[in-house]
Design a protein around this motif. Sequence first.
Motif, PDB file in Angstrom:
ATOM      1  N   VAL A  73      11.362  -4.111   8.668  1.00  0.00           N
ATOM      2  CA  VAL A  73      10.833  -4.603  10.294  1.00  0.00           C
ATOM      3  C   VAL A  73      10.276  -5.951  10.228  1.00  0.00           C
ATOM      4  N   ASP A  74      10.817  -6.749  11.016  1.00  0.00           N
ATOM      5  CA  ASP A  74      10.478  -8.169  10.780  1.00  0.00           C
ATOM      6  C   ASP A  74      10.879  -8.825   9.561  1.00  0.00           C
ATOM      7  N   GLU A  75      11.476  -8.663   8.656  1.00  0.00           N
ATOM      8  CA  GLU A  75      11.981  -8.958   7.433  1.00  0.00           C
ATOM      9  C   GLU A  75      10.689  -8.629   6.192  1.00  0.00           C
ATOM     10  N   ALA A  76       9.689  -7.534   6.749  1.00  0.00           N
ATOM     11  CA  ALA A  76       9.039  -6.781   5.843  1.00  0.00           C
ATOM     12  C   ALA A  76       9.453  -5.634   5.604  1.00  0.00           C
ATOM     13  N   ARG A  77       9.675  -5.208   4.271  1.00  0.00           N
ATOM     14  CA  ARG A  77      10.008  -4.007   3.724  1.00  0.00           C
ATOM     15  C   ARG A  77       8.843  -3.082   3.202  1.00  0.00           C
ATOM     16  N   PHE A  78       9.094  -1.793   3.639  1.00  0.00           N
ATOM     17  CA  PHE A  78       8.056  -0.522   3.348  1.00  0.00           C
ATOM     18  C   PHE A  78       9.014   0.159   2.606  1.00  0.00           C
ATOM     19  N   ASP A  79       8.204   0.895   1.482  1.00  0.00           N
ATOM     20  CA  ASP A  79       9.179   2.002   0.633  1.00  0.00           C
ATOM     21  C   ASP A  79       8.492   3.324   1.187  1.00  0.00           C
ATOM     22  N   GLY A  80       9.020   4.219   0.598  1.00  0.00           N
ATOM     23  CA  GLY A  80       8.570   5.780   1.119  1.00  0.00           C
ATOM     24  C   GLY A  80       7.151   5.995   1.175  1.00  0.00           C
ATOM     25  N   ASP A  81       6.290   5.435   0.329  1.00  0.00           N
ATOM     26  CA  ASP A  81       4.922   5.400   0.640  1.00  0.00           C
ATOM     27  C   ASP A  81       4.332   4.891   1.735  1.00  0.00           C
ATOM     28  N   GLY A  82       5.037   3.584   2.007  1.00  0.00           N
ATOM     29  CA  GLY A  82       4.685   2.805   3.165  1.00  0.00           C
ATOM     30  C   GLY A  82       4.862   3.300   4.356  1.00  0.00           C
ATOM     31  N   ILE A  83       6.116   4.080   4.487  1.00  0.00           N
ATOM     32  CA  ILE A  83       6.665   4.560   5.406  1.00  0.00           C
ATOM     33  C   ILE A  83       5.834   5.814   6.071  1.00  0.00           C
ATOM     34  N   ARG A  84       5.227   6.533   4.940  1.00  0.00           N
ATOM     35  CA  ARG A  84       4.347   7.757   5.112  1.00  0.00           C
ATOM     36  C   ARG A  84       3.157   7.124   5.889  1.00  0.00           C
ATOM     37  N   ARG A  85       2.563   5.991   5.012  1.00  0.00           N
ATOM     38  CA  ARG A  85       1.343   5.579   5.805  1.00  0.00           C
ATOM     39  C   ARG A  85       1.409   5.009   7.092  1.00  0.00           C
TER      40      ARG A  85
END
Length: 101
Positions: A73-85
């Motif tokens: 999102v807007d060049e920031a990346r989120f892994d599975g844990d980040g998506i869950r948070r």
Amino acid sequence: MLPAPEALMAVFDYGSVAELFPTRGEAELFPAKKRRHKRAPVGYGRFARAADAIRFAIEELPADLLPEACLEVDEARFDGDGIRRLYESDDYPLARRPSAW
């Protein structure tokens, strides 16, 4: 140095366009600037709102795929844990499915 995940989430816009990849490696192989003119990788999903991508990842994606998933999102990346948070955040704008936990 990348900002801490908490800092990214503090300013996260759930209404921004989002891209969901089956793995972080695929997100890195297909940078946003080059992606516009090439075929999308298998398992790739583009969403009008990040909130919809997050809901899909948590509620629809098979649970064994979430740990390797990558949300951009807007060049920031989120892994599975980040998506869950992001999904568990008080700022998440959509109703949560009770069975997703």
